[in-house]
Design an enzyme around this catalytic site. Structure first.
Site, PDB file in Angstrom:
ATOM      1  N   SER A 129       0.999  -1.075   0.046  1.00 18.39           N
ATOM      2  CA  SER A 129      -0.084  -0.038  -0.100  1.00 18.39           C
ATOM      3  C   SER A 129       0.832   1.162  -0.052  1.00 18.39           C
ATOM      4  O   SER A 129       2.086   1.258   0.512  1.00 18.39           O
ATOM      5  CB  SER A 129      -1.057   0.137   1.181  1.00 18.39           C
ATOM      6  N   TYR A 154      -2.237   0.183   9.989  1.00 16.59           N
ATOM      7  CA  TYR A 154      -2.616  -0.411   8.685  1.00 16.59           C
ATOM      8  C   TYR A 154      -1.492  -0.363   7.640  1.00 16.59           C
ATOM      9  O   TYR A 154      -0.618  -1.253   7.122  1.00 16.59           O
ATOM     10  CB  TYR A 154      -3.700   0.177   7.868  1.00 16.59           C
TER      11      TYR A 154
END
Length: 336
Positions: A129, A154
């Site tokens: 990501s 995350y």
């Protein structure tokens, strides 16, 4: 089925599109998903139903954090390639339910790595990501940048995935390619992301929430471009690179690579709202709010390495992508 490609997170946004593209290309595909309730499971079920129109698709409802189930899955199939897209997504939700991120993104990823190792998988392509760039302020973000300062759990789990994949590439010669996706959007997108939230709110005459007073710039990447990058890279497993530069964080002596998958053209969120208003023919009501914890003011991908590797980089203009998303969204709502 002959040797199928495994796509984890097949009921997810990018996962469904990747599985569909592989099926269209003639591959057998096993899709795995746990259909959890992070967002409406009905949307996930409809995505799977669309994939089941292909005779070469087989769906397995499995939680990747379930070690025994993943072990059995890999024992039943000799996957030549694995596209691992299953994860607990969302920066903001990681502040609310951190354990879900460790279960899916750490334990689940380890289970997939072990499956690939013992099945002698020839290429693991997995989702990282843009969140790994965290506190980085220099743009565009380069894969060689230091990414040791994540701003969300995350982002930290996605960086951990890259490091875990490197260890397995080094120890077990498992070719592994990580993809740092930058704000992927498009038809069949996620209801927790800006495109969906803004479009739905405008249609329902609700105010849209613009954090940092709308002064957020994102490198929006159309889903078809992200899929093109994935399917091209699946065919290009990295080889050991004994000649690599010691200062190049994007490569390794091991068969391991990381690429940015982004449009390289950041757009302010206020412009996204304007384009959605234009596509809907309806004005938005704006609610200006401060920056949220874990957010960053700007993202921008340097995708030069991706282009050198596979001769492609995302390039769908944001206006065109938003029109396609809004057209799909209106059609989906009518059928729902």
């Amino acid at each position: 089925m002959k040797e199928p490609v495994l796509v984890t997170g097949a009921a997810g946004f990018i996962g469904m599109h990747v599985a569909h593209r592989l099926l269209v290309q003639g591959h057998d595909v096993v899709g795995v998903d746990n259909l959890n309730a992070y967002y409406d499971p009905h949307l996930k079920q409809v995505r799977i139903k669309n994939l089941e129109a292909f005779s070469k698709f087989k769906f397995e409802r499995i939680d990747i954090a379930d070690r025994q189930s993943i072990t059995q899955l890999f024992a039943a199939h000799r996957f030549p390639a694995v596209v691992h897209l299953a994860a607990q997504a969302g920066v903001r939700h990681s502040l609310i339910d951190p354990h879900a991120y460790v279960d899916a993104n750490i334990t689940g990823f380890l289970n997939v790595l072990e499956g690939c190792r013992h099945a002698e998988c020839r290429h693991l392509v997995y989702a990282s990501s843009s969140s790994v760039y965290g506190a980085n302020s220099r743009v565009p973000f380069r894969v060689s940048d230091n990414v040791d300062h994540p701003l969300s759990l995350y982002g930290a789990t996605k960086r951990a995935n890259e490091l875990m994949a490197h260890a397995y590439a080094h120890l077990f010669a498992l070719p592994a390619t990580g993809l740092r996706f930058f704000t992927v959007y498009g038809p069949w997108g996620r209801p927790d992301m800006a495109m969906w939230l803004f479009t739905e709110a405008i249609l329902e005459n609700r105010p849209i929430k613009l954090f940092n007073n709308g002064h957020m710039r994102r490198d929006f990447t159309y889903v078809d471009d992200a899929v093109e990058a994935v399917v091209r890279l699946v065919r290009c497993p990295p080889a050991p690179n004994p000649a690599r530069s010691q200062n190049d964080a994007a490569t390794s002596l091991a068969p391991w690579r990381v690429y940015n998958v982004g449009n390289s053209k950041p757009v302010e969120v206020t412009e996204v709202v304007r384009l959605i208003e234009e596509a809907l023919g309806k004005p938005a009501v704006r609610e200006l709010l401060p920056m949220q914890p874990g957010d960053v003011p700007q993202t921008c991908a340097d995708a030069a390495d991706l282009e050198r590797a596979v001769g492609f980089r995302p390039d769908t203009p944001i206006g065109e992508g938003i029109r396609r998303f809004v057209d799909w969204f209106l059609q989906f709502r009518r059928k729902a």
